[in-house]
Structures are given as C-alpha cells and as structure tokens.
Design a protein around this motif. Sequence first.
Motif, short mmCIF file in Angstrom:
data_model
loop_
_atom_site.label_atom_id
_atom_site.label_comp_id
_atom_site.label_asym_id
_atom_site.label_seq_id
_atom_site.Cartn_x
_atom_site.Cartn_y
_atom_site.Cartn_z
N UNK A 48 -42.79 28.85 23.87
CA UNK A 48 -42.61 28.10 22.61
C UNK A 48 -42.81 29.08 21.46
N UNK A 49 -41.92 29.02 20.47
CA UNK A 49 -42.00 29.90 19.31
C UNK A 49 -41.98 29.04 18.04
N UNK A 50 -42.79 29.41 17.06
CA UNK A 50 -42.64 28.86 15.72
C UNK A 50 -42.61 30.02 14.73
N UNK A 51 -41.51 30.13 14.00
CA UNK A 51 -41.34 31.14 12.96
C UNK A 51 -41.70 30.50 11.62
N UNK A 52 -42.57 31.15 10.87
CA UNK A 52 -43.05 30.62 9.59
C UNK A 52 -42.55 31.46 8.42
N UNK A 53 -42.13 30.78 7.36
CA UNK A 53 -41.84 31.45 6.09
C UNK A 53 -43.16 31.64 5.36
N UNK A 67 -46.79 31.63 25.82
CA UNK A 67 -46.17 31.57 27.13
C UNK A 67 -46.98 30.60 27.99
N UNK A 68 -46.33 29.53 28.41
CA UNK A 68 -46.98 28.52 29.24
C UNK A 68 -46.87 28.88 30.72
N UNK A 69 -47.57 28.14 31.54
CA UNK A 69 -47.50 28.36 32.98
C UNK A 69 -46.51 27.40 33.64
N UNK A 70 -45.70 26.76 32.80
CA UNK A 70 -44.66 25.85 33.30
C UNK A 70 -43.50 25.88 32.32
N UNK A 71 -42.35 25.38 32.74
CA UNK A 71 -41.18 25.36 31.88
C UNK A 71 -41.37 24.35 30.76
N UNK A 112 -30.81 25.13 5.40
CA UNK A 112 -29.99 23.93 5.56
C UNK A 112 -29.89 23.54 7.03
N UNK A 113 -29.58 24.50 7.89
CA UNK A 113 -29.50 24.21 9.32
C UNK A 113 -30.84 23.71 9.86
N UNK A 114 -31.91 24.24 9.31
CA UNK A 114 -33.26 23.91 9.79
C UNK A 114 -33.80 22.64 9.13
N UNK A 115 -32.90 21.88 8.51
CA UNK A 115 -33.26 20.63 7.84
C UNK A 115 -34.30 20.85 6.74
N UNK A 116 -34.22 22.04 6.15
CA UNK A 116 -34.98 22.44 4.98
C UNK A 116 -36.48 22.64 5.23
N UNK A 117 -36.89 22.63 6.48
CA UNK A 117 -38.29 22.95 6.78
C UNK A 117 -38.53 24.45 6.62
N UNK A 118 -39.78 24.82 6.34
CA UNK A 118 -40.13 26.22 6.12
C UNK A 118 -40.73 26.86 7.37
N UNK A 119 -40.60 26.19 8.48
CA UNK A 119 -40.92 26.78 9.78
C UNK A 119 -39.83 26.37 10.76
N UNK A 120 -39.60 27.18 11.76
CA UNK A 120 -38.54 26.94 12.75
C UNK A 120 -39.16 26.90 14.15
N UNK A 121 -38.91 25.82 14.88
CA UNK A 121 -39.47 25.65 16.22
C UNK A 121 -38.38 25.83 17.26
N UNK A 122 -38.59 26.76 18.18
CA UNK A 122 -37.64 26.99 19.27
C UNK A 122 -38.41 27.15 20.58
N UNK A 123 -37.67 27.15 21.67
CA UNK A 123 -38.27 27.33 23.00
C UNK A 123 -37.28 28.07 23.89
N UNK A 124 -37.80 28.68 24.93
CA UNK A 124 -36.95 29.32 25.94
C UNK A 124 -37.73 29.39 27.24
N UNK A 125 -37.21 28.74 28.26
CA UNK A 125 -37.87 28.68 29.56
C UNK A 125 -39.32 28.20 29.40
N UNK A 126 -40.31 29.08 29.60
CA UNK A 126 -41.71 28.65 29.50
C UNK A 126 -42.39 29.12 28.22
#
Length: 429
Positions: A112-117, A36-40, A96-110
């Motif tokens: 950042x998330x990375x989900x790892x296989x 959780x960052x202190x900015x968006x 396939x949607x994740x372009x075959x990477x084994x981690x997924x990077x997403x964000x929401x407001x402030x």
Amino acid sequence: MANKPKAKWYRLDNSGMIYPMVITLRTQSLYRIGVELKEKVDPSYLRIAVNSALERFPYFKVELKRGLFRHYLDENNRAPLVEEDDGVLLKILNFRHNRYYLFRTTYYENKIFIDFFHGLCDGTGALEFFKSVLYYYFKAANDPFPRENVMTISKKQREEETEDAFKKYYKKIELGKGISKMAAGSAYRPNGKQFHYEGFGLIQAEVSTDKLLEAARKHDCSVTVYIAALAMYSVALCTDVKDVKEDFVAFIPVNLRKKFPSGTMFNFTNFAKCPVPKETERTFDDFIVVLKEKLASQLTEEELQIKLSFSSLMDKLPLLRYMPLFLKGFISRIGREISPKSKQTMIISNLGNVKLEDGKRIRNFFFNLNCNERTPINLGVISYNGVTTLSFTRKLIGTDIEKNFCRMLSEECGEVKVVSNFREENDVL
C-alpha cells in the motif's frame, strides 16, 4: 427547507503555503509512505479504510483553493480515489484525476502506498494518517489490531491538530539573520546522466535496527548523524578531490514538535543544514565528527526559533501578507530559477520508529522522498519491528552512491537486504 451545512475550510500553515506557489509541470513536493503486508491487498478494504480515516482526519478531506492573497484548504466531498499503482515512483500528482485530494492512495500486490503533497502536511501528520488507514483496513478485514498509538474515530479530534504551529511560536527576528540562516551557501551536487522520463530510481536497503544502533554507538554519534555521514561519505567516494568546488551538505529535516510542543497534523518541520567542508579528510570518521558538530549546532532552541520565525514572515510582514497571490507565486518561482546551484547535496529524512502492532500482519514500512535536477538523490529512513529501511530515490541513472553506501553499511552492520526498481533499465538514453 433546511439550510445546507457550511463547508469546512482550513488555512495553509506558514510552511505549507510555499509549496503550491512553486509547483511546475516537472516538479512537485511529494513524498511517499508505504507498507509491505504479509498478504495481498484487497482494494475494497482499502477504499473503506481511506474513507474511515478521513472521518478522523477531516482536515485531510480537502482540496486546494486559490484566494486573493493565499491558498487555502476547502472541504472536498468527492469519494477519494484508490487505484492500482502503475510503478512510476512519485509521479506528478494530477489533482483533477485524483479528485482534487492532496494525497494519492495506490496499491500493488501486497503493498500500500500513499503519496502526500507537502503543502498538506509533513511526515509526522502523514504517518499518523497512514497508521489510521492501516487500522481501518484490517478492521474491514475482520482482523483488527489494538488501537494503541493510532488516531481513530473513537478518539476525539483535538483543536491543536489544525493549528498553525509556526504562527503560534513566532517571535520577531532580525530579517538579515533569518536570511543568512535559510539561504546561505551552495552545495556539491552529485553529477551524472539523469532519467529522461517521469519516475525515479529506487534502491532500498533493510538492516537490523539494533545493529544500526550498535554501529552508531561505536562511532559515538546518533543514528541520524551516522546515516548522514555514511551518505555524504558515499557521495565523496564518487568524486575526485580536485573536482569538488562546493561543500558536501546534508539537509536534515527537523520535527519542531520536539522543541516546541504541538499536536498539529499540518506542517511543523524545519531543517538542519549541515555542511562537510570540501577540505575535510576523506575518512568516514572525519565525516562523522564534522556532521555531529554541525547538527548539534543546528538543533539549539535559538537556532530553530530563528528558522521557525523566518518561515512565518510571509504571513507576518504586511507587504508580503497582502501581496496578491499571483505575484507571490511569480516571485517565488523566479527566486528559485535565478539560483541555479543546489543548496544541499542530499536530503536525509528519518521518520523514526513506527509504533503499531507487533509485525503479525505487516512486514515493513518504507519512506520515499521526491528529488529533482538540482538535488538528484535523496534518502528516506523509517524503522519498524526491529528493521530500519533506508530508501534512496534518484534521478541519476548511475548507482555508485548507493553501492558505496550499502557496501559500507554491510561492513559495519552485517546482513543488509537490498532491492531495486531497476528504473535505469527502462529509460531511453
């Protein structure tokens, strides 16, 4: 015409090779590191950051491929996907949607998330990659923090970062002894209605790291033992003594790098399986005494060596090594299906203290574990800048375990900030 450079590929480590073989339509071995960052969050900076971090971690710029005898990691030249998070915690990773990477990077407001296989790496490697992403994120924003404790492009990649440390430290063991250490015993499983749809419930508690250390010292135990005992005791408080047929078992991942030096960024983790006998007196102090003893016995070099070597048998035994991959996968899935009982009550994983910048830009880190029908609630722990964040993920609709845990944590450590994603309010019962 110049020859096209040969693509880079990497062997899956001896622990990671099992995860691709047991993927189902409902279950993957995923975990999340978030901040959780202190900015968006600026998504354009985040895209730059992920690409920059992958220059330093080329062995994460890969996709999963099938060989004749095992899976392997092949170079992935697609641009990694960065998109807004949809709020479904640790949903199945669509490769396939994740372009075959084994981690997924997403964000929401402030955030950042990375989900790892888990087939790619354990929490140690994942955290190093995540820190690199954050470094390059703030660098793109012209607000960099010091490179100390961060793996950047300026720091040359070491050969040991891609070593299979399980293979490196393997020693021949008695097969029966390994099986008894890894597979013995069933555990009490928390009961209750579970969510019908994808996604997990989240209850997250934040507490002063100093207060937590003080409470652990008061009970003459480590923070990991203290948290595990509090978690197991919270489960016990939700049960009737006469209804409990199995022991309460805390499953605690162990970073093997502390006993067997390695700089690998792939998997090098095993576990300590710590049962609290169902007959144990229902007091917090009694649970601490039992778990302290059990964990200590699991952390000896001899014990860890047996488990480390057993995890390497699929590569060491000729019968398993040269068994076709489809047959290995079939046997692995069948083995899990014919053992319907859970082997652990709860997984409790402590990533430790994140050493980064001084909290000027970052408010806190959090660590979320996957769960499933057999182990429907798990706990991830991580500390940063004087605050420890304890995140329960669950498939259970009920929240009594977390309520017990947070109540006792507050009684012992003072102020506890609790947040929830209120997943239970969005499920059709």
